[in-house]
Design a protein around this motif. Sequence first.
Motif, PDB file in Angstrom:
ATOM      1  N   SER A  52       0.819  -1.201   0.000  1.00 54.15           N
ATOM      2  CA  SER A  52       0.000   0.000   0.000  1.00 54.15           C
ATOM      3  C   SER A  52       0.859   1.260   0.000  1.00 54.15           C
ATOM      4  O   SER A  52       0.343   2.367  -0.104  1.00 54.15           O
ATOM      5  N   SER A  53       2.172   1.096   0.124  1.00 51.60           N
ATOM      6  CA  SER A  53       3.083   2.234   0.190  1.00 51.60           C
ATOM      7  C   SER A  53       4.015   2.253  -1.001  1.00 51.60           C
ATOM      8  O   SER A  53       4.392   1.222  -1.543  1.00 51.60           O
ATOM      9  N   ALA A  54       4.413   3.440  -1.408  1.00 53.91           N
ATOM     10  CA  ALA A  54       5.441   3.604  -2.430  1.00 53.91           C
ATOM     11  C   ALA A  54       6.752   4.063  -1.801  1.00 53.91           C
ATOM     12  O   ALA A  54       7.709   4.346  -2.501  1.00 53.91           O
ATOM     13  N   LEU A  55       6.793   4.127  -0.478  1.00 56.39           N
ATOM     14  CA  LEU A  55       7.982   4.574   0.226  1.00 56.39           C
ATOM     15  C   LEU A  55       8.974   3.429   0.373  1.00 56.39           C
ATOM     16  O   LEU A  55       8.604   2.297   0.696  1.00 56.39           O
ATOM     17  N   LEU A  56      10.237   3.696   0.138  1.00 57.74           N
ATOM     18  CA  LEU A  56      11.285   2.691   0.197  1.00 57.74           C
ATOM     19  C   LEU A  56      11.486   2.149   1.611  1.00 57.74           C
ATOM     20  O   LEU A  56      11.637   0.964   1.811  1.00 57.74           O
ATOM     21  N   ARG A  57      11.492   3.000   2.583  1.00 63.18           N
ATOM     22  CA  ARG A  57      11.829   2.592   3.948  1.00 63.18           C
ATOM     23  C   ARG A  57      10.602   2.511   4.856  1.00 63.18           C
ATOM     24  O   ARG A  57      10.515   3.163   5.864  1.00 63.18           O
ATOM     25  N   THR A  58       9.635   1.701   4.500  1.00 63.35           N
ATOM     26  CA  THR A  58       8.493   1.414   5.355  1.00 63.35           C
ATOM     27  C   THR A  58       8.875   0.273   6.287  1.00 63.35           C
ATOM     28  O   THR A  58       9.835  -0.464   6.006  1.00 63.35           O
ATOM     29  N   PRO A  59       8.174   0.071   7.380  1.00 67.76           N
ATOM     30  CA  PRO A  59       8.544  -1.001   8.315  1.00 67.76           C
ATOM     31  C   PRO A  59       8.662  -2.380   7.662  1.00 67.76           C
ATOM     32  O   PRO A  59       9.526  -3.162   8.034  1.00 67.76           O
TER      33      PRO A  59
END
Length: 93
Positions: A52-59
């Motif tokens: 659901s995220s496009a962020l590289l550093r998600t948990p």
Amino acid sequence: MTNVVRQGYRMRAPASGREAIVDAEPDGVYVDRETGEELEPITRTLPLAPSSSALLRTPENLRECPRCNQLIGLDVSDCPYCGLRQPALDGSS
């Protein structure tokens, strides 16, 4: 219309070595617009689909260094804090 999950890939043109980051479909053919060479997938980029995220550093894309207990990316070979070589992931997580 079907809902196709697209995964980001680092792609490379074999002869020229040119690279591109592409959100690729499983059966797609991708061509370098400068050279006309067909691009080959080199590696998947984070986050892995479906996310659901496009962020590289998600948990979901972090792990803990066993020596210094700092959070580092799954794609990092050496801890940027203490330099410890990270063990290989088994691919099940």
